[in-house]
Design an enzyme around this catalytic site. Sequence first.
Site, PDB file in Angstrom:
ATOM      1  N   GLU A 165       0.862  -1.196   0.000  1.00 58.01           N
ATOM      2  CA  GLU A 165       0.000   0.000   0.000  1.00 58.01           C
ATOM      3  C   GLU A 165       0.898   1.246   0.000  1.00 58.01           C
ATOM      4  O   GLU A 165       1.926   1.271   0.693  1.00 58.01           O
ATOM      5  CB  GLU A 165      -0.829  -0.025   1.293  1.00 58.01           C
ATOM      6  CG  GLU A 165      -1.696   1.196   1.543  1.00 58.01           C
ATOM      7  CD  GLU A 165      -2.317   1.185   2.945  1.00 58.01           C
ATOM      8  OE1 GLU A 165      -1.649   0.748   3.922  1.00 58.01           O
ATOM      9  OE2 GLU A 165      -3.474   1.617   3.069  1.00 58.01           O
ATOM     10  N   ASN A 185      -6.963   6.064  -1.863  1.00 58.72           N
ATOM     11  CA  ASN A 185      -5.865   5.146  -1.574  1.00 58.72           C
ATOM     12  C   ASN A 185      -6.026   3.989  -2.570  1.00 58.72           C
ATOM     13  O   ASN A 185      -6.950   3.187  -2.439  1.00 58.72           O
ATOM     14  CB  ASN A 185      -5.977   4.686  -0.117  1.00 58.72           C
ATOM     15  CG  ASN A 185      -4.793   3.870   0.334  1.00 58.72           C
ATOM     16  OD1 ASN A 185      -4.049   3.334  -0.473  1.00 58.72           O
ATOM     17  ND2 ASN A 185      -4.631   3.759   1.641  1.00 58.72           N
ATOM     18  N   LYS A 200      -9.197   1.627  -2.153  1.00 62.72           N
ATOM     19  CA  LYS A 200      -9.431   1.031  -0.825  1.00 62.72           C
ATOM     20  C   LYS A 200     -10.850   1.311  -0.338  1.00 62.72           C
ATOM     21  O   LYS A 200     -11.295   2.462  -0.330  1.00 62.72           O
ATOM     22  CB  LYS A 200      -8.399   1.613   0.147  1.00 62.72           C
ATOM     23  CG  LYS A 200      -8.410   1.006   1.532  1.00 62.72           C
ATOM     24  CD  LYS A 200      -7.204   1.542   2.309  1.00 62.72           C
ATOM     25  CE  LYS A 200      -7.069   0.975   3.681  1.00 62.72           C
ATOM     26  NZ  LYS A 200      -5.842   1.439   4.356  1.00 62.72           N
ATOM     27  N   GLU A 217      -6.484   8.377   7.685  1.00 58.19           N
ATOM     28  CA  GLU A 217      -6.938   7.950   6.345  1.00 58.19           C
ATOM     29  C   GLU A 217      -8.339   8.467   6.029  1.00 58.19           C
ATOM     30  O   GLU A 217      -8.641   8.777   4.883  1.00 58.19           O
ATOM     31  CB  GLU A 217      -6.908   6.430   6.244  1.00 58.19           C
ATOM     32  CG  GLU A 217      -5.504   5.891   6.079  1.00 58.19           C
ATOM     33  CD  GLU A 217      -5.514   4.468   5.591  1.00 58.19           C
ATOM     34  OE1 GLU A 217      -5.999   4.218   4.482  1.00 58.19           O
ATOM     35  OE2 GLU A 217      -5.026   3.599   6.334  1.00 58.19           O
ATOM     36  N   CYS A 230      -4.686  -3.140   2.450  1.00 57.17           N
ATOM     37  CA  CYS A 230      -4.484  -3.119   3.894  1.00 57.17           C
ATOM     38  C   CYS A 230      -5.713  -3.492   4.713  1.00 57.17           C
ATOM     39  O   CYS A 230      -6.068  -4.648   4.810  1.00 57.17           O
ATOM     40  CB  CYS A 230      -3.900  -1.774   4.317  1.00 57.17           C
ATOM     41  SG  CYS A 230      -3.207  -1.885   5.982  1.00 57.17           S
ATOM     42  N   ASN A 235       0.230  -1.227   5.292  1.00 52.88           N
ATOM     43  CA  ASN A 235       1.058  -0.461   6.243  1.00 52.88           C
ATOM     44  C   ASN A 235       0.390  -0.676   7.591  1.00 52.88           C
ATOM     45  O   ASN A 235      -0.605  -0.020   7.897  1.00 52.88           O
ATOM     46  CB  ASN A 235       0.982   1.046   5.983  1.00 52.88           C
ATOM     47  CG  ASN A 235       1.836   1.529   4.837  1.00 52.88           C
ATOM     48  OD1 ASN A 235       2.932   2.021   5.040  1.00 52.88           O
ATOM     49  ND2 ASN A 235       1.311   1.425   3.634  1.00 52.88           N
TER      50      ASN A 235
END
Length: 334
Positions: free
Chosen positions: A47, A109, A126, A145, A178, A203
């Site tokens: 990621e 993302n 994502k 995020e 992720c 991550n």
Amino acid sequence: MTRLLKVAAAQVGKIDIDTPYEEVVQRMIALLDQAHDKGIKLVNFPELTFTTFFPRHIIPFGPELDKWYQKGDVTKFDPFKPFFEKAKEYGIAVCVGYAELTDDDEHYNTSVFVDQAGNNLNKYRKMFLPGDKEPLENVPWQHLEKRYFLEGNLNWKAFRWPGTGTGHGGPIIGQLICNDRRWPESWKILGLQGAEIVCIGYNTPVSNVVEPGKASQMVNSDSSEAMATFHNELCLQYNSYHNCCYSLCSARTGVDDGKYSLIAGTTIVDPQGVIIAKSKTNEDELVWAEIDLDSCYPPRNRAFNFARHRRPEEYKLIVEQKGVKEPAPLEDEM
Ligand code: CDT
């Protein structure tokens, strides 16, 4: 029948806040060099591969934030081009995470799957964004995020990867990023499209905010690293097992800026849920295996024959209800 393919999960070690793109790209090319020497056909990367995990920082909206993102075709972004060109020269397909800024100024993302001829085969954004929209107080680092990205809007689309010569209409690929790997919904939607290889990058901090505001729970310790690694493997192994697929799971790891620790544990998991290859370091490392795509099928035809055993008519609650609704409490148990 066997449908053999050499694949790799590339682990990428520490990237500091001021590490230049060129340095990361050279390290990624060194991983491609290793893959080329071994005859590997697909390399999965983490990621947000090219940068430090910037959502841990409070960054003002506008140009200062946007410099972490790439607009347009990421394979044509000048600093990244040498990486994509090298992959094409070697005839290696790559799946890579990056921060995407659209022409409409939307931030995602994202990961792209680029085939061995350099074609962008699929883009995934994502879906399950962890962390916070507003910075927390009294914590040593943030996880923003929800502030810096929109939730993905491209669903979980499985697709065929052409040109591998493995028959069966071409390998079926899915992507996750992720936190998506912790949610069985993501995997099942890929499983229902017959995904044979799921590419994942992550991550994962060694320690997290367990309860917002409790800074004391963000200390690094061996036990929190062990627990975070256990949960990583738990998700990868069980979800690969009940969807009868391989997963390639690449960590961004190391200690960024001398203080932000990310777990390692880059793995390749088979359709039985067994880890068949795993990283040994928390640095750049190529984890690889020769896999047999046909080994997805014995469990698909028996224990996890979805068409035969699933009960979608009974799963209404899953799609109609978001949070938990407990049964009414028992009066005499209050
Ligand atoms: N990058 C990412 O999604 N990390 C999460 C940890 C988030 S904890 C707020 C993960 O699922 O590993």
